[in-house]
Write an enzyme that holds these catalytic residues in place. Structure first.
Site, short mmCIF file in Angstrom:
data_model
loop_
_atom_site.label_atom_id
_atom_site.label_comp_id
_atom_site.label_asym_id
_atom_site.label_seq_id
_atom_site.Cartn_x
_atom_site.Cartn_y
_atom_site.Cartn_z
N ALA A 1 0.80 -1.14 -0.10
CA ALA A 1 0.05 -0.21 -0.08
C ALA A 1 0.94 1.31 -0.09
O ALA A 1 0.54 2.40 -0.55
CB ALA A 1 -0.84 -0.02 1.09
N LYS A 2 1.96 1.08 0.76
CA LYS A 2 2.72 2.34 0.77
C LYS A 2 3.46 2.59 -0.63
O LYS A 2 4.35 3.61 -0.71
CB LYS A 2 4.00 2.02 2.02
CG LYS A 2 3.31 1.96 3.20
CD LYS A 2 3.83 2.64 4.17
CE LYS A 2 3.04 2.64 5.70
NZ LYS A 2 3.21 1.55 6.38
#
Ligand code: GLU
Length: 323
Positions: free
Chosen positions: A263-264
């Site tokens: 997600a990052k």
């Protein structure tokens, strides 16, 4: 005596994918979307798409359209949702504010929520939580007269938020998750009274997600396991609203090859970026299906046959780019 006979339709499962359009759809969220769709379709149910765009700051302009585009490119066509419509419309949370306000009124009328004048900073200072940890709400406004709290907030130039009153004496909330097994949390002790309506008048994620899943008759919630810690709060809201909670399945993360959470890094692992690099929808579908233990049987609805969430590996998956 009259009986209501549920139609066969009422008995079929309803799953949903409820993304926040805060950036590009990445491999991890595409996997969650696919798992929820396959699970609903495998049982002949329907798959709903709901856009969780309440947070104006996080919702990037154009992000919703780009996300829907990525899902369609993958062949993930929702049965109800934006552009398609359906009996639970509207399917974007910003258009559902009156429902959240009405639910707040209902909770207020039953004394289940109370106003709070505390800022985030006040709570951090009062709770002495270790730096970076989400502080437990110390109950500052819990036993104050509501009018006094409203007046105090006004004198500070703020609105009030509304918090759900949790019971210090209640037994821990037990969550049975199809993938993660049984976990429990005593919400009062571990989280504290939590916000259902923010001081800016926008419903909190916890309230909106429950109100919508109830209103949309969702029977199965499949989402990332970063939300497992929110589930006990949501169970309390289901109980307060007199609604049956759905079945829960919290999927493990997809990690980058270096073990970092995807997600990052959604820029590089974004579906749009993969498309630009020439990755085909068919290849990505194949990878996602395999990562979920499903067999690629052509169209996604066909691949749902025989799919079971219970058979999905509960450990994190490592993303492998093609070639
Ligand atoms: N909107 C949330 C997110 O994108 C997911 C909410 C849910 O599935 O309950 O992280």
């Amino acid at each position: 005596m009259q009986y209501t006979v549920a139609s066969a339709m009422d008995l079929l499962p309803r799953g949903r994918f409820a993304p926040t359009p805060s950036g590009a759809l990445h491999v991890g969220s595409a996997r969650t979307a696919l798992a929820s769709a396959l699970s609903a379709w495998s049982a002949g149910g329907r798959w709903v798409l709901r856009v969780e765009d309440l947070d104006a700051v996080r919702a990037a302009p154009g992000a919703t359209a780009a996300m829907l585009d990525d899902l369609r490119w993958l062949g993930l066509d929702w049965d109800e949702g934006p552009g398609v419509g359906g009996p639970s419309a509207p399917y974007a949370q910003r258009e559902r504010a009156p429902l959240y306000a009405a639910t707040l009124d209902w909770l207020r009328a039953r004394g289940l929520v109370y106003p709070c004048a505390c800022s985030r900073r006040d709570i951090e200072l009062a709770s002495q939580a270790p730096h970076g940890a989400e502080p437990v709400y110390p109950g500052t406004c819990r036993d104050l007269a509501p009018d006094a709290v409203v007046a105090r907030a006004r004198s500070l130039g703020r609105g009030v938020s509304w918090r759900f009153r949790t019971d210090p004496e209640a037994p821990p909330v037990v969550v049975r998750d199809l993938l993660r097994g049984v976990s429990s949390q005593q919400v009062h002790r571990e989280v504290g009274d939590f916000v259902v309506m923010r001081a800016d008048g926008v419903a909190s994620y916890q309230l909106a997600v429950v109100v919508d899943d109830v209103a949309m008759d969702i029977t199965e919630v499949v989402r990332g396991d970063d939300l497992l810690a929110s589930t006990p709060r949501q169970v309390l809201l289901y109980e307060a609203l007199g609604a049956a909670p759905p079945a829960w399945a919290h999927l493990p993360l997809v990690l980058g090859g270096d073990g970092e959470r995807l997600a990052k890094r959604s820029g590089s692992m974004g579906i749009a970026a993969l498309r630009e690099r020439g990755v085909s929808a068919g290849w990505l579908r194949g990878w996602l299906l395999e990562s979920l233990g499903a067999r690629d049987q052509g169209a996604l609805r066909a691949s749902a046959e025989g799919f079971s969430l219970a058979a999905v590996d509960a450990s994190p998956v490592v993303w492998r780019a093609p070639g």
